[in-house]
Motif scaffolding. Structure first.
Motif, mmCIF file in Angstrom:
data_model
loop_
_atom_site.group_PDB
_atom_site.id
_atom_site.type_symbol
_atom_site.label_atom_id
_atom_site.label_comp_id
_atom_site.label_asym_id
_atom_site.label_seq_id
_atom_site.Cartn_x
_atom_site.Cartn_y
_atom_site.Cartn_z
ATOM 1 N N ARG A 6 0.687 -1.140 0.009
ATOM 2 C CA ARG A 6 0.174 -0.067 -0.096
ATOM 3 C C ARG A 6 0.816 1.221 -0.009
ATOM 4 N NH1 ARG A 6 -5.235 0.058 1.874
ATOM 5 N NH2 ARG A 6 -4.915 1.378 3.628
ATOM 6 N N SER A 7 2.061 0.938 0.800
ATOM 7 C CA SER A 7 3.029 2.359 1.010
ATOM 8 C C SER A 7 3.532 2.137 -0.617
ATOM 9 C CB SER A 7 4.024 1.991 1.627
ATOM 10 O OG SER A 7 3.579 1.951 3.004
ATOM 11 N N SER A 8 3.850 1.284 -1.293
ATOM 12 C CA SER A 8 4.356 1.370 -2.592
ATOM 13 C C SER A 8 3.580 2.100 -3.627
ATOM 14 C CB SER A 8 4.639 -0.131 -3.052
ATOM 15 O OG SER A 8 5.537 -0.762 -2.213
ATOM 16 N N PHE A 9 2.193 1.661 -3.659
ATOM 17 C CA PHE A 9 1.143 2.356 -4.354
ATOM 18 C C PHE A 9 1.100 3.861 -4.062
ATOM 19 C CE2 PHE A 9 -3.246 3.934 -4.166
ATOM 20 C CZ PHE A 9 -3.502 4.032 -5.740
ATOM 21 N N ARG A 10 1.009 4.276 -2.852
ATOM 22 C CA ARG A 10 0.934 5.814 -2.533
ATOM 23 C C ARG A 10 2.456 6.449 -2.916
ATOM 24 N NH1 ARG A 10 0.080 10.101 -2.354
ATOM 25 N NH2 ARG A 10 -1.035 11.330 -0.825
ATOM 26 N N ASP A 11 3.342 5.924 -2.697
ATOM 27 C CA ASP A 11 4.604 6.718 -3.212
ATOM 28 C C ASP A 11 4.527 6.864 -4.537
ATOM 29 O OD1 ASP A 11 5.798 6.605 -0.827
ATOM 30 O OD2 ASP A 11 7.067 4.866 -1.151
ATOM 31 N N TRP A 12 3.881 5.563 -5.445
ATOM 32 C CA TRP A 12 3.850 5.955 -6.914
ATOM 33 C C TRP A 12 2.778 7.041 -7.093
ATOM 34 C CZ3 TRP A 12 -0.669 5.350 -9.810
ATOM 35 C CH2 TRP A 12 -1.012 5.112 -11.030
ATOM 36 N N CYS A 13 1.881 7.182 -6.313
ATOM 37 C CA CYS A 13 0.957 8.160 -6.631
ATOM 38 C C CYS A 13 1.543 9.532 -6.590
ATOM 39 C CB CYS A 13 -0.351 8.189 -5.599
ATOM 40 S SG CYS A 13 -1.379 6.578 -6.044
ATOM 41 N N GLY A 14 2.308 9.611 -5.308
ATOM 42 C CA GLY A 14 2.744 10.927 -5.054
ATOM 43 C C GLY A 14 4.217 11.308 -6.203
ATOM 44 N N GLU A 15 4.849 10.465 -6.355
ATOM 45 C CA GLU A 15 5.707 10.617 -7.537
ATOM 46 C C GLU A 15 5.331 10.811 -8.838
ATOM 47 O OE1 GLU A 15 9.104 7.900 -7.304
ATOM 48 O OE2 GLU A 15 9.085 8.018 -5.186
ATOM 49 N N THR A 16 4.060 10.501 -9.346
ATOM 50 C CA THR A 16 3.669 10.591 -10.566
ATOM 51 C C THR A 16 2.357 11.632 -10.599
ATOM 52 O OG1 THR A 16 1.996 8.840 -10.348
ATOM 53 C CG2 THR A 16 4.311 8.139 -11.352
ATOM 54 N N GLY A 17 2.324 12.309 -9.704
ATOM 55 C CA GLY A 17 1.602 13.410 -9.652
ATOM 56 C C GLY A 17 0.022 13.206 -9.526
ATOM 57 N N GLN A 18 -0.223 11.922 -8.992
ATOM 58 C CA GLN A 18 -1.763 11.613 -8.834
ATOM 59 C C GLN A 18 -2.306 12.519 -7.685
ATOM 60 O OE1 GLN A 18 -2.980 9.357 -10.921
ATOM 61 N NE2 GLN A 18 -1.254 8.965 -11.705
ATOM 62 N N PRO A 19 -3.484 12.985 -7.819
ATOM 63 C CA PRO A 19 -4.365 13.739 -6.688
ATOM 64 C C PRO A 19 -4.148 13.056 -5.374
ATOM 65 C CG PRO A 19 -5.695 13.612 -9.087
ATOM 66 C CD PRO A 19 -4.503 12.613 -8.985
ATOM 67 N N ARG A 20 -3.908 14.122 -4.484
ATOM 68 C CA ARG A 20 -3.788 13.424 -3.234
ATOM 69 C C ARG A 20 -4.925 12.603 -2.677
ATOM 70 N NH1 ARG A 20 -5.353 15.527 1.678
ATOM 71 N NH2 ARG A 20 -4.259 14.626 3.475
ATOM 72 N N GLU A 21 -6.234 13.679 -2.961
ATOM 73 C CA GLU A 21 -7.410 13.038 -2.412
ATOM 74 C C GLU A 21 -7.882 11.987 -2.871
ATOM 75 O OE1 GLU A 21 -8.640 15.819 -5.617
ATOM 76 O OE2 GLU A 21 -6.711 15.849 -4.018
ATOM 77 N N VAL A 22 -7.672 11.634 -4.204
ATOM 78 C CA VAL A 22 -7.944 10.404 -5.042
ATOM 79 C C VAL A 22 -7.187 9.103 -4.566
ATOM 80 C CG1 VAL A 22 -8.381 9.429 -7.136
ATOM 81 C CG2 VAL A 22 -8.744 11.587 -6.883
ATOM 82 N N ALA A 23 -5.869 9.457 -4.231
ATOM 83 C CA ALA A 23 -4.993 8.308 -3.673
ATOM 84 C C ALA A 23 -5.463 8.010 -2.269
ATOM 85 C CB ALA A 23 -3.656 9.131 -3.668
#
Length: 404
Positions: free
Chosen positions: A341-358
């Motif tokens: 789950r942390s790996s997914f969250r890091d991917w979200c942060g590093e690829t500019g995915q919206p925080r609230e969606v992540a």
């Protein structure tokens, strides 16, 4: 029988105004002997026995709920004069707080069971929270404090349990402190005590530094696809391997996946709905399924027949919490299932995915009360795009399952 405040013993001495240990031990004249002023109604009853000798028993006279009441405190010498006086004082204090001392004050072990019974109705059906509560209390608290009455436990007692492990096991000790505080607050509500020895006074006494938060072992998101490939090549039970891959693709918690049922999945809409009674947030959580995740479900339907658990063990029962951990460990993966789950969250942060969606994908509760009041949508459509992008990223960076 009237209370004798002054009399003659068998040795010819006068009864003292207050009882003494010697008098209690030697008196043989039948009667009830009061302990004088300030004794809170304590008296010693002396009676001849049929087979010879005399019995000596303690009793206390109190006014409970407006009615004069006698309470037995036990026989002498099992209960000494000092113990009888202490019990009489505690009973008097209990009456002053509006409590009936005839309802015995429980030990910490007994109080823990009563508090468990109250809170267990709100816990998840798996019973994991209750098992952890019992295990931690049994390991760290009960050997020292379990047999003590809840009104006899001090802040020093609680500190003696927590302090030896505070630096090395900060998280565990903090949880134990919270559970003890629940028990003591329940005891206050019951009138057994007036303070919480696991409360703010203890916070000031325990060291604040020296313990670092322990995070779940996780992989960089660029290594996740290789981990999936290693698991797929292993000789593990197909249901176990599928559960792990599904966990990674959905970024869900291990327990949600292991206990998932076919009745929770709508393959037509591509949504898996985790019921509120199993979700950590205690709110229903809809999980949008990428094509790769749906492909896994199609394989599991062929394997299991599409009834009951989606990812059963070899025996047909739910996978244990340790099964998935063992699976990744045996493949040399330097992470635990929850860490993905942390790996997914890091991917979200590093690829500019919206925080609230992540955060919505991870089913994290909104901690800010004002923000939570307005965050009423679960952002399903936006999350569907994000989970599809995550699955495609895993496919592109390794040998993860392609979309069917």
């Amino acid at each position: 029988m009237k209370v004798v405040t002054e009399g003659i013993t068998s040795q010819g001495t006068r009864t003292p105004k207050r009882l003494s240990s010697t008098f209690v031990k030697t008196v043989t004249r039948p009667g009830r002997y009061g302990d004088g002023r300030g004794s809170h109604g304590l008296s010693l009853l002396v009676k001849p026995m049929k087979l010879g000798g005399h019995s000596r028993t303690w009793s206390q006279r109190l006014r409970i709920n407006g009615k004069p009441t006698s309470i037995g405190l036990g026989p002498y010498p099992i209960v000494t004069l000092a113990e009888a006086r202490q019990t009489a004082l505690e009973n008097r204090r209990a009456v002053a707080r509006g409590h009936d001392p005839r309802n015995s004050i429980p030990t910490l072990a007994e109080a823990s069971e009563r508090v468990l019974a109250i809170h267990s109705t709100n816990w998840k059906h798996s019973g994991r929270s209750e098992k952890i509560w019992r295990a931690r209390m049994r390991a760290y608290v009960m050997p020292q404090l379990g047999r003590k009455r809840v009104d006899h436990i001090t802040t020093a007692d609680v500190m003696s349990v927590l302090l030896p492990h505070w630096s090395a096991k900060r998280e565990t000790m903090s949880r134990i402190k919270q559970r003890l505080s629940r028990i003591f607050r329940w005891s206050i509500a019951q009138g057994y005590r007036t303070d919480d020895p696991a409360g703010t006074a203890l916070d000031a006494a325990l060291p604040r530094n020296g313990g670092k938060a322990q995070h779940y072992a996780a992989l960089p998101h660029g290594e996740v696809a290789a981990a999936i490939a290693a698991v797929r090549k292993s000789g593990a039970w197909p249901g176990t391997k599928a559960a792990f891959e599904f966990l990674v693709l959905t970024a869900c918690r291990s327990g949600d996946v292991r206990l998932a049922k076919w009745g929770e999945v709508n393959l037509k809409s591509g949504v898996w709905t985790i019921p509120a009674d199993r979700a950590k947030t205690q709110r229903e959580h809809r999980v949008p399924l990428a094509p790769q995740a749906i492909a896994i479900l199609d394989e599991m339907r062929k394997l299991t027949g599409g009834e009951g658990l989606i990812f059963p063990s070899v025996t047909g029962k739910a996978l244990s919490d340790s099964t998935l951990s063992k699976l990744v460990r045996e493949q040399g993966v330097r992470a635990v299932p929850h860490g993905f789950r942390s790996s997914f969250r890091d991917w979200c942060g590093e690829t500019g995915q919206p925080r609230e969606v992540a955060e919505a994908c991870l089913a994290h509760a909104v901690k800010n009360k004002v923000e939570a009041a307005y965050a009423r949508s679960d952002l399903l459509n936006r999350r569907r795009k994000m989970m599809r992008a995550w699955a495609e990223y895993l496919t592109a960076t390794g040998q993860a399952r392609p979309a069917s």
